[in-house]
Design an enzyme around this catalytic site. Structure first.
Site, PDB file in Angstrom:
ATOM      1  N   LYS A   4       0.770  -0.934  -0.037  1.00 38.86           N
ATOM      2  CA  LYS A   4      -0.358   0.204  -0.102  1.00 38.86           C
ATOM      3  C   LYS A   4       0.300   1.367  -0.286  1.00 38.86           C
ATOM      4  CE  LYS A   4      -3.426   2.804   0.415  1.00 38.86           C
ATOM      5  NZ  LYS A   4      -4.578   2.726  -0.330  1.00 38.86           N
TER       6      LYS A   4
ATOM      7  N   LYS B 138       1.062  11.428   5.913  1.00 39.15           N
ATOM      8  CA  LYS B 138       1.335  10.255   6.562  1.00 39.15           C
ATOM      9  C   LYS B 138       1.587   9.333   5.440  1.00 39.15           C
ATOM     10  CE  LYS B 138      -1.923   7.211   7.593  1.00 39.15           C
ATOM     11  NZ  LYS B 138      -2.954   6.421   7.133  1.00 39.15           N
TER      12      LYS B 138
HETATM   13  P1  NAD Z   1     -11.414   9.429   8.792  1.00 39.15           P
HETATM   14  O1  NAD Z   1     -10.863  10.461   9.718  1.00 39.15           O
HETATM   15  O2  NAD Z   1     -12.712   9.869   7.856  1.00 39.15           O
HETATM   16  O3  NAD Z   1     -12.644   7.938   9.996  1.00 39.15           O
HETATM   17  C1  NAD Z   1     -11.634   7.434  10.804  1.00 39.15           C
HETATM   18  C2  NAD Z   1     -12.900   7.349  11.792  1.00 39.15           C
HETATM   19  O4  NAD Z   1     -12.546   7.110  12.898  1.00 39.15           O
HETATM   20  C3  NAD Z   1     -13.299   8.154  12.535  1.00 39.15           C
HETATM   21  O5  NAD Z   1     -14.915   8.042  12.020  1.00 39.15           O
HETATM   22  C4  NAD Z   1     -13.346   8.404  13.532  1.00 39.15           C
HETATM   23  O6  NAD Z   1     -13.728   9.263  14.702  1.00 39.15           O
HETATM   24  C5  NAD Z   1     -12.797   7.550  14.085  1.00 39.15           C
HETATM   25  N1  NAD Z   1     -12.170   6.929  15.244  1.00 39.15           N
HETATM   26  C6  NAD Z   1     -10.481   8.096  15.217  1.00 39.15           C
HETATM   27  N2  NAD Z   1      -9.924   7.200  16.401  1.00 39.15           N
HETATM   28  C7  NAD Z   1     -10.849   6.263  17.289  1.00 39.15           C
HETATM   29  C8  NAD Z   1     -10.799   5.353  18.514  1.00 39.15           C
HETATM   30  N3  NAD Z   1     -10.500   5.840  19.415  1.00 39.15           N
HETATM   31  N4  NAD Z   1     -11.875   4.761  18.559  1.00 39.15           N
HETATM   32  C9  NAD Z   1     -13.268   4.701  17.503  1.00 39.15           C
HETATM   33  N5  NAD Z   1     -13.336   5.303  16.389  1.00 39.15           N
HETATM   34  C10 NAD Z   1     -12.129   6.673  16.313  1.00 39.15           C
HETATM   35  O7  NAD Z   1     -10.515   8.245   8.069  1.00 39.15           O
HETATM   36  P2  NAD Z   1     -10.667   7.574   6.380  1.00 39.15           P
HETATM   37  O8  NAD Z   1     -10.133   8.326   5.478  1.00 39.15           O
HETATM   38  O9  NAD Z   1     -11.512   6.369   6.264  1.00 39.15           O
HETATM   39  O10 NAD Z   1      -9.235   7.045   6.440  1.00 39.15           O
HETATM   40  C11 NAD Z   1      -9.172   5.541   7.490  1.00 39.15           C
HETATM   41  C12 NAD Z   1      -8.332   5.044   6.967  1.00 39.15           C
HETATM   42  O11 NAD Z   1      -7.914   4.571   5.579  1.00 39.15           O
HETATM   43  C13 NAD Z   1      -6.609   5.417   7.085  1.00 39.15           C
HETATM   44  O12 NAD Z   1      -5.513   5.182   7.598  1.00 39.15           O
HETATM   45  C14 NAD Z   1      -5.871   5.992   6.058  1.00 39.15           C
HETATM   46  O13 NAD Z   1      -5.038   6.603   5.095  1.00 39.15           O
HETATM   47  C15 NAD Z   1      -6.757   4.756   4.758  1.00 39.15           C
HETATM   48  N6  NAD Z   1      -7.178   4.868   3.389  1.00 39.15           N
HETATM   49  C16 NAD Z   1      -8.358   5.736   2.837  1.00 39.15           C
HETATM   50  C17 NAD Z   1      -8.663   6.333   1.953  1.00 39.15           C
HETATM   51  C18 NAD Z   1      -9.410   7.502   1.840  1.00 39.15           C
HETATM   52  O14 NAD Z   1      -9.863   7.418   0.646  1.00 39.15           O
HETATM   53  N7  NAD Z   1     -10.231   8.273   3.017  1.00 39.15           N
HETATM   54  C19 NAD Z   1      -8.585   5.348   0.833  1.00 39.15           C
HETATM   55  C20 NAD Z   1      -7.308   4.329   1.403  1.00 39.15           C
HETATM   56  C21 NAD Z   1      -7.023   4.404   2.484  1.00 39.15           C
END
Ligand code: NAD
Length: 296
Positions: free
Chosen positions: A170, A238
């Site tokens: 990734k 990140k």
């Molecule tokens: P986001 O910030 O939209 O979602 C993260 C969620 O986790 C939030 O709803 C937050 O409230 C929750 N959270 C945080 N700490 C918590 C805890 N201690 N207990 C319970 N819930 C908690 O992030 P995202 O964009 O969905 O990304 C998530 C992961 O996926 C990241 O590692 C990112 O790099 C990866 N990712 C994101 C994308 C994208 O297009 N957004 C694509 C591929 C991979």
């Protein structure tokens, strides 16, 4: 399969909703109550806490922003390690550091919890459509057991080998994508500065060797002047930091990754950390004193 899901954000929300629609019994948790309720409305149960999820499922999945969030949820007080019964499988779907995933796995193994690293690719649209790629490292039998769940929210499910290889794949993919996106920003900026209509330039690139998903995403944001996430600059920053750390561990020179990381740092310096990663174009726009788009 009884599935726990923690972290229902941009990616976790739609991935989890697809697992529920796939007919699995799902217990969810997030710090944001509306995100929990969106899943409860489809038939999930609210666990109320990490322990409330991990204590009653066969596989617990996380989709969390930063490595420190995954570490806290997996190993922290009241975390998965404290509450998951022996035999539980833990799958982290976040983009994380391979070294940290190996450390988490080593700490959970004595409790008979098997860890897989399963980052995903395809963005929010892919998560909604259940077409994302899932690249999973770790124990093959645990992977096979989770396959029906993976198939409910992804399309290209690849076992990448040993634990940590999902994250390695990734991070390599994302470094390529961000370097390509920065090149796309430079191309659009150069063409605009030289006086060609950016819409015509886009039409040329889409039909030529410079085409890429990164170019298309960047041009779409620029032309609509819409930089709402999606996938934020902070998350891209990140991911690139984790890729550079991996190169440091291996003493491997990278020529393009480090300056692209600095472009992300400049975007964060312009208060664009919470915007879509395509906002890196605004770094170029700021120092060129001109804008690409809007384009009808
Ligand atoms: P986001 O910030 O939209 O979602 C993260 C969620 O986790 C939030 O709803 C937050 O409230 C929750 N959270 C945080 N700490 C918590 C805890 N201690 N207990 C319970 N819930 C908690 O992030 P995202 O964009 O969905 O990304 C998530 C992961 O996926 C990241 O590692 C990112 O790099 C990866 N990712 C994101 C994308 C994208 O297009 N957004 C694509 C591929 C991979």
């Amino acid at each position: 399969m009884k599935v726990g899901f923690i972290g229902l954000g941009h990616m976790g929300g739609p991935m989890c909703r697809n697992i529920i629609k796939g007919g699995h019994q799902v217990v969810v948790h997030d710090l944001v109550e509306e995100a929990v309720q969106a899943c409860v409305g489809l038939g999930a149960t609210a666990g109320g806490s990490i322990g409330g999820v991990a204590g009653q499922v066969e596989v617990v999945m996380t989709s969390l922003p930063m490595p420190k969030d995954v570490e806290a949820v997996a190993l922290g007080p009241d975390g998965i390690g404290e509450h998951a019964p022996p035999g539980t499988i833990f799958v982290d779907l976040s983009t994380n550091s391979p070294a940290m995933m190996r450390r988490i796995a080593a700490e959970l193994a004595p409790k008979d919890i098997v860890t897989l690293d399963g980052p995903v690719s395809g963005g929010v649209a892919g998560a909604e459509a259940a077409t994302i790629a899932i690249m999973v490292g770790g124990d093959r039998a645990a992977f096979d057991a989770c396959l029906p769940v993976f198939e409910s929210f992804g399309e290209n499910i690849i076992h990448t080998g040993e634990l940590g290889n999902g994250c390695i794949a990734k991070l390599c993919n994302n470094m390529v994508a961000f370097c390509t996106m920065t090149a796309a920003a430079e191309g659009l900026m150069l063409g605009t500065a030289a006086g060609i209509d950016p819409g015509i330039l886009d039409q040329v690139i889409r039909n030529s060797s410079g085409d890429s998903r990164s170019h298309r995403g960047l041009a779409k944001s620029a032309f609509a002047r819409d930089f709402a996430p999606g996938f934020t600059v902070d998350l891209a920053y990140k991911d690139l930091r984790l890729a550079l750390e991996l190169a440091d561990e291996l003493d491997l020179p990278l020529l393009l990754g480090p300056p692209v990381h600095s472009v992300m740092r400049m975007a964060r310096g312009q208060d664009q950390g919470g915007e879509n990663v395509t906002a890196i174009l605004k770094v170029y726009e700021a120092f060129m004193g001109r804008q690409v788009g809007p384009v009808e």
